[in-house]
Write an enzyme that holds these catalytic residues in place. Structure first.
Site, PDB file in Angstrom:
ATOM      1  N   LYS A  24       0.853  -1.213   0.000  1.00 44.79           N
ATOM      2  CA  LYS A  24       0.000   0.000   0.000  1.00 44.79           C
ATOM      3  C   LYS A  24       0.881   1.253   0.000  1.00 44.79           C
ATOM      4  O   LYS A  24       0.680   2.161  -0.802  1.00 44.79           O
ATOM      5  CB  LYS A  24      -0.884  -0.001   1.250  1.00 44.79           C
ATOM      6  CG  LYS A  24      -1.582   1.316   1.508  1.00 44.79           C
ATOM      7  CD  LYS A  24      -2.489   1.271   2.716  1.00 44.79           C
ATOM      8  CE  LYS A  24      -1.834   1.689   4.013  1.00 44.79           C
ATOM      9  NZ  LYS A  24      -1.548   3.106   4.178  1.00 44.79           N
ATOM     10  N   ASN A  25       1.863   1.266   0.898  1.00 41.43           N
ATOM     11  CA  ASN A  25       2.646   2.493   1.057  1.00 41.43           C
ATOM     12  C   ASN A  25       3.601   2.752  -0.107  1.00 41.43           C
ATOM     13  O   ASN A  25       4.141   3.850  -0.231  1.00 41.43           O
ATOM     14  CB  ASN A  25       3.419   2.465   2.387  1.00 41.43           C
ATOM     15  CG  ASN A  25       2.491   2.657   3.573  1.00 41.43           C
ATOM     16  OD1 ASN A  25       1.299   2.916   3.406  1.00 41.43           O
ATOM     17  ND2 ASN A  25       3.029   2.523   4.777  1.00 41.43           N
ATOM     18  N   CYS A 119      -4.843  13.073  12.634  1.00 41.31           N
ATOM     19  CA  CYS A 119      -5.456  11.764  12.456  1.00 41.31           C
ATOM     20  C   CYS A 119      -5.347  11.042  13.784  1.00 41.31           C
ATOM     21  O   CYS A 119      -4.746  11.557  14.720  1.00 41.31           O
ATOM     22  CB  CYS A 119      -4.782  10.983  11.338  1.00 41.31           C
ATOM     23  SG  CYS A 119      -3.189  10.374  11.823  1.00 41.31           S
ATOM     24  N   ARG A 124       0.690  14.867  12.961  1.00 45.92           N
ATOM     25  CA  ARG A 124       1.239  14.658  11.624  1.00 45.92           C
ATOM     26  C   ARG A 124       1.247  15.925  10.745  1.00 45.92           C
ATOM     27  O   ARG A 124       0.494  16.037   9.784  1.00 45.92           O
ATOM     28  CB  ARG A 124       0.477  13.529  10.905  1.00 45.92           C
ATOM     29  CG  ARG A 124       0.581  12.223  11.652  1.00 45.92           C
ATOM     30  CD  ARG A 124      -0.203  11.133  10.999  1.00 45.92           C
ATOM     31  NE  ARG A 124       0.599  10.307  10.121  1.00 45.92           N
ATOM     32  CZ  ARG A 124       0.132   9.189   9.556  1.00 45.92           C
ATOM     33  NH1 ARG A 124      -1.097   8.811   9.755  1.00 45.92           N
ATOM     34  NH2 ARG A 124       0.906   8.466   8.769  1.00 45.92           N
ATOM     35  N   ASP A 311       4.755   0.721  12.170  1.00 45.95           N
ATOM     36  CA  ASP A 311       3.555   0.027  11.683  1.00 45.95           C
ATOM     37  C   ASP A 311       3.477  -1.428  12.160  1.00 45.95           C
ATOM     38  O   ASP A 311       2.422  -2.043  12.058  1.00 45.95           O
ATOM     39  CB  ASP A 311       3.509   0.060  10.144  1.00 45.95           C
ATOM     40  CG  ASP A 311       3.138   1.437   9.628  1.00 45.95           C
ATOM     41  OD1 ASP A 311       2.786   2.305  10.448  1.00 45.95           O
ATOM     42  OD2 ASP A 311       3.178   1.647   8.403  1.00 45.95           O
ATOM     43  N   ARG A 403      -8.460  -0.377   4.971  1.00 46.54           N
ATOM     44  CA  ARG A 403      -7.561   0.596   4.327  1.00 46.54           C
ATOM     45  C   ARG A 403      -6.238  -0.052   3.947  1.00 46.54           C
ATOM     46  O   ARG A 403      -5.574   0.404   3.019  1.00 46.54           O
ATOM     47  CB  ARG A 403      -7.280   1.761   5.272  1.00 46.54           C
ATOM     48  CG  ARG A 403      -8.447   2.699   5.460  1.00 46.54           C
ATOM     49  CD  ARG A 403      -8.011   3.913   6.230  1.00 46.54           C
ATOM     50  NE  ARG A 403      -6.808   4.471   5.633  1.00 46.54           N
ATOM     51  CZ  ARG A 403      -6.015   5.349   6.224  1.00 46.54           C
ATOM     52  NH1 ARG A 403      -6.283   5.756   7.434  1.00 46.54           N
ATOM     53  NH2 ARG A 403      -4.946   5.810   5.610  1.00 46.54           N
TER      54      ARG A 403
HETATM   55  C1  UD1 Z   1       4.338   6.914   6.433  1.00 45.56           C
HETATM   56  C2  UD1 Z   1       3.493   5.681   6.259  1.00 45.56           C
HETATM   57  C3  UD1 Z   1       2.970   5.179   7.600  1.00 45.56           C
HETATM   58  C4  UD1 Z   1       4.114   4.992   8.578  1.00 45.56           C
HETATM   59  C5  UD1 Z   1       4.986   6.238   8.634  1.00 45.56           C
HETATM   60  C6  UD1 Z   1       6.232   6.070   9.483  1.00 45.56           C
HETATM   61  C7  UD1 Z   1       2.523   5.955   4.061  1.00 45.56           C
HETATM   62  C8  UD1 Z   1       1.317   6.188   3.243  1.00 45.56           C
HETATM   63  N1  UD1 Z   1       2.388   6.001   5.379  1.00 45.56           N
HETATM   64  O1  UD1 Z   1       3.499   7.936   6.961  1.00 45.56           O
HETATM   65  O2  UD1 Z   1       2.304   3.931   7.388  1.00 45.56           O
HETATM   66  O3  UD1 Z   1       3.583   4.732   9.859  1.00 45.56           O
HETATM   67  O4  UD1 Z   1       5.411   6.615   7.318  1.00 45.56           O
HETATM   68  O5  UD1 Z   1       6.982   5.004   9.016  1.00 45.56           O
HETATM   69  O6  UD1 Z   1       3.587   5.672   3.549  1.00 45.56           O
HETATM   70  N2  UD1 Z   1       6.444  14.854  10.511  1.00 45.56           N
HETATM   71  C9  UD1 Z   1       6.661  16.188  10.778  1.00 45.56           C
HETATM   72  N3  UD1 Z   1       6.595  17.074   9.708  1.00 45.56           N
HETATM   73  C10 UD1 Z   1       6.360  16.663   8.437  1.00 45.56           C
HETATM   74  C11 UD1 Z   1       6.150  15.298   8.180  1.00 45.56           C
HETATM   75  C12 UD1 Z   1       6.220  14.406   9.256  1.00 45.56           C
HETATM   76  O7  UD1 Z   1       6.868  16.601  11.908  1.00 45.56           O
HETATM   77  O8  UD1 Z   1       6.325  17.511   7.521  1.00 45.56           O
HETATM   78  C13 UD1 Z   1       6.481  13.882  11.662  1.00 45.56           C
HETATM   79  C14 UD1 Z   1       5.148  13.186  11.859  1.00 45.56           C
HETATM   80  O9  UD1 Z   1       4.274  13.956  12.655  1.00 45.56           O
HETATM   81  C15 UD1 Z   1       5.559  11.888  12.548  1.00 45.56           C
HETATM   82  C16 UD1 Z   1       6.923  11.608  11.920  1.00 45.56           C
HETATM   83  O10 UD1 Z   1       7.359  12.822  11.320  1.00 45.56           O
HETATM   84  O11 UD1 Z   1       5.729  12.102  13.929  1.00 45.56           O
HETATM   85  C17 UD1 Z   1       6.881  10.496  10.885  1.00 45.56           C
HETATM   86  O12 UD1 Z   1       5.991  10.859   9.849  1.00 45.56           O
HETATM   87  P1  UD1 Z   1       6.232  10.430   8.337  1.00 45.56           P
HETATM   88  O13 UD1 Z   1       7.508   9.665   8.232  1.00 45.56           O
HETATM   89  O14 UD1 Z   1       6.081  11.637   7.469  1.00 45.56           O
HETATM   90  O15 UD1 Z   1       5.026   9.457   8.107  1.00 45.56           O
HETATM   91  P2  UD1 Z   1       3.969   9.458   6.920  1.00 45.56           P
HETATM   92  O16 UD1 Z   1       4.652   9.735   5.637  1.00 45.56           O
HETATM   93  O17 UD1 Z   1       2.807  10.286   7.314  1.00 45.56           O
END
Ligand code: UD1
Length: 426
Positions: A24-25, A119, A124, A311, A403
């Site tokens: 999925k990711n 969420c 996030r 995850d 999902r």
């Molecule tokens: C992706 C995965 C999700 C997984 C996560 C961490 C997808 C669709 N989802 O989510 O399944 O749990 O990686 O491995 O691929 N953050 C910030 N600022 C930003 C972006 C992120 O502070 O601009 C923080 C987030 O709040 C969180 C951390 O970084 O605490 C990790 O988030 P991120 O790696 O971006 O996860 P996702 O891409 O949302």
């Protein structure tokens, strides 16, 4: 109001082979990356999931035509982006939708994308995505819950970017934006998740010039044009991990097809610490050789890849409940990712949470109860527990599970699980 739930009668012997679906990711960013160049794409090994259907609606709203070729393959026709606005109604359903910003800016135009909002598992934010776009020369503003991006020169400019944190989403968004930027982009502290490598492999197949995948430092030499292609998505390592835990819980009676051990090293190392023994048979199927009775607790801290994946934290917690001794899980990625704990405790688990640390004491068996999935992976943890419970468990709000796990009840039934989809009043 009624919602769908799983009715699971635990204790049944589960036996047979489970096949891991496409990731999925990895599918989500690769689908989105087709916005970057006009032409016809074919994506294969795409899992049949709610998140994919949500994404297809979003891409269609931006002007793409998407045709389902078979259960797991899609033809995507991009004859130009016709709408630059990704609406709140579509983005709020799935945070990964925010990735459409990267390819829309790469096309040198404008983009208006709703902020995804919070969420269940945490705030996030998207600040790292936006910093990256600005470093590439886009003008970014936030107004009325939408991020507006504009590329005044008509093209993005290669740049050096050092991410404050290796965010998966920010890394993907910036990579897609940079492949057609003028000149060279270097991204330091980039996320190293295998799904990002899959995205880069897809873009490179189209003619992008990305190097350094998996190293934390990516170099992207901008190209003017890409050539749409056919691509097969990698297997889902989180589904693989979930199935491995199911197999351990049933003392190896389930074989698993599609485990890529190199993507699951930190997970397998932790399981080995707990006493797991496994092998791949002559057909490449993953086989558990140890007995759960001989396994013991351990300590795990979630980390960006190659660390232990957040995850797989909740499915692992279900296993930790059933092994000897005490385990500890420290969650460092998301601030609110222990919502399955009160539900597992309702099923007889002995888990205490102090801030971001869960202490899990082993129990003999789960007791069947009515529980509720609070997010995707928490839902998987509850299904695993229910399969090993002493009676009938109802797992409510399974739209979270839909999902990320393809027809889970159908697949578990095929290996002997007593699981059905029912309607429950809430
Ligand atoms: C992706 C995965 C999700 C997984 C996560 C961490 C997808 C669709 N989802 O989510 O399944 O749990 O990686 O491995 O691929 N953050 C910030 N600022 C930003 C972006 C992120 O502070 O601009 C923080 C987030 O709040 C969180 C951390 O970084 O605490 C990790 O988030 P991120 O790696 O971006 O996860 P996702 O891409 O949302």
């Amino acid at each position: 109001m009624s919602v769908e739930a799983f009715r699971i009668v635990g204790g049944k012997k589960i036996e047979g082979t489970l096949k891991v679906e496409g990731s999925k990711n990895a599918s989500l960013p690769i689908f989105i990356a087709t916005l970057i160049e006009k032409g016809v794409y074919v994506l294969k090994n795409v899992p049949s999931l709610m998140d994919i259907r949500t994404l297809i609606k979003l891409l269609e709203s931006l002007g793409l035509t998407i045709e389902k070729l078979d259960e797991n393959s899609y033809k995507i026709i991009n004859d130009g982006i016709k709408n630059i606005e990704a609406s709140y109604e579509l983005v709020k359903k799935m945070r990964a939708s925010f990735l459409v910003m990267g390819p829309m800016l790469a096309n040198g135009g404008k983009a208006k994308v709703s902020l995804p909002g919070g969420c269940a598992i945490g705030a996030r934010p998207v600040d790292l995505h936006l910093k990256g776009f600005e470093a590439l020369g886009a003008k970014i503003s936030i107004d009325h819950g939408y991020v507006q991006g504009e590329v005044e020169k008509g093209y993005l400019q290669g740049s050096k970017i050092i991410l404050d944190f290796p965010s998966v989403g920010a890394s993907e968004n910036i990579i897609i934006a940079a492949v057609k930027a003028k000149g060279k982009t270097v991204i330091e502290n980039i996320a190293r998740e295998p799904e990002i490598t899959d995205l880069c492999n897809f873009l490179n197949k189209m003619g992008a010039k990305i190097s350094g995948m998996g190293t934390g430092r990516l170099e992207i030499e901008g190209v003017e044009k890409l050539i749409p292609c056919e691509y097969s998505i990698m297997p889902d390592r989180i589904v693989a991990g979930t199935f491995i835990i199911a197999s351990i819980m049933f003392n190896g009676t389930i074989k698993i097809d599609g485990v890529e051990p190199e993507c699951l090293e930190s997970f397998l190392v932790k399981l080995s610490e707990m006493g797991l023994q496994y092998e791949f048979d002559s057909n490449g199927l993953f086989i558990v050789k140890s007995k759960i009775e001989d396994m013991t607790g351990t300590k795990v801290t979630t980390m960006p890849y190659p660390g232990f994946p957040t995850d797989l934290q909740s499915p692992l917690m279900t296993l930790m409940c059933l092994v000897n001794g005490t385990s500890e899980i420290k969650e460092t990625i998301f601030e609110n990712r222990f919502m399955h704990v009160p539900e597992l405790n309702r099923m007889g688990a002995n888990i205490i949470v102090e801030k971001n640390i869960a202490i899990i004491k082993g129990i003999k068996e789960f007791s069947a109860a009515k529980v509720m999935a609070s997010d995707l992976r928490a839902g998987a943890a509850l299904v695993l527990a229910a399969l090993k419970s002493d009676g009938e468990t109802i797992v409510n709000r399974i739209y979270h599970i839909d999902r990320g796990y393809e027809s889970l009840e159908v697949r578990l039934r095929a290996v002997g699980g007593n699981i059905s989809r029912i309607k429950e009043e809430i």
